[in-house]
Design an enzyme around this catalytic site. Structure first.
Site, short mmCIF file in Angstrom:
data_model
loop_
_atom_site.label_atom_id
_atom_site.label_comp_id
_atom_site.label_asym_id
_atom_site.label_seq_id
_atom_site.Cartn_x
_atom_site.Cartn_y
_atom_site.Cartn_z
CG HIS A 17 -1.94 -1.00 1.31
ND1 HIS A 17 -2.11 -1.79 2.42
CD2 HIS A 17 -2.90 -1.38 0.43
CE1 HIS A 17 -3.12 -2.63 2.22
NE2 HIS A 17 -3.61 -2.40 1.01
CE LYS A 41 -13.02 -6.39 1.61
NZ LYS A 41 -11.82 -5.74 1.06
NE ARG A 91 -2.53 -7.86 -4.18
CZ ARG A 91 -3.27 -8.29 -3.20
NH1 ARG A 91 -2.77 -8.42 -2.01
NH2 ARG A 91 -4.53 -8.60 -3.39
CB SER A 129 -4.38 -6.56 4.42
OG SER A 129 -3.84 -5.34 4.02
#
Length: 160
Positions: A17, A41, A91, A129
């Site tokens: 990030h 989430k 990514r 993450s």
């Protein structure tokens, strides 16, 4: 003034990030990092904790960077900020497919806001993450994925 918005959950904010933030700030006059309030989430950190974490991590970038929580549709938040671009990091191919779909949906309400994709630096392409949290829960080393300050916060949080 060109305003960019870099949205995400940032649970926690990773070196990946930070790489995107560092490059995105060069593209705009002001960069707003939008911390999504997404309780569905099941985040490790509360929204307020994530905002404070990101603020601490970007403090060295000065007042051209602002960190704000949001819970509205992304495009509504971007319009509220008068943002002209949304910054997204990529990514892998799986990211591209998801982001491609999101960009197509976001273009419908406001085609004037462009989405800009920045490829993750190869050193950070594997960082997610979700994986950082999983490694920390299993007492693994996360120091190469996040800053020392964030690593300490994650370790403390997973031990609660």
């Amino acid at each position: 003034m060109r305003i960019g918005l870099y949205p995400g959950t940032f649970d926690p904010v990773t070196n990946g990030h930070m790489d995107i933030i560092g490059r995105a700030v060069k593209l705009v006059d002001r960069l707003v990092i939008g911390v999504a309030r997404n309780d569905d989430k099941g985040p490790l950190f509360t929204t307020d904790e994530r905002v404070l974490m990101v603020r601490a991590e970007v403090a060295h970038l000065g007042d051209r960077v602002e960190v704000r929580a949001f819970s509205s549709l992304l495009m509504h938040f971007a319009e509220e900020l008068d943002a002209s671009i949304i910054v997204r990091g990529l990514r892998a191919v799986a990211d591209f497919e998801y982001e491609f779909q999101m960009t197509a949906m976001n273009q419908r309400p406001n085609a004037d806001i462009e989405t800009v994709f920045l490829m993750a630096d190869p050193r950070h392409q594997a960082i997610a993450s979700r994986l950082v949290k999983e490694i920390a829960r299993l007492d693994g080393a996360i120091d190469s994925f996040v800053s020392p300050a964030v690593a300490g916060m994650v370790r403390a949080k997973v031990k609660e």
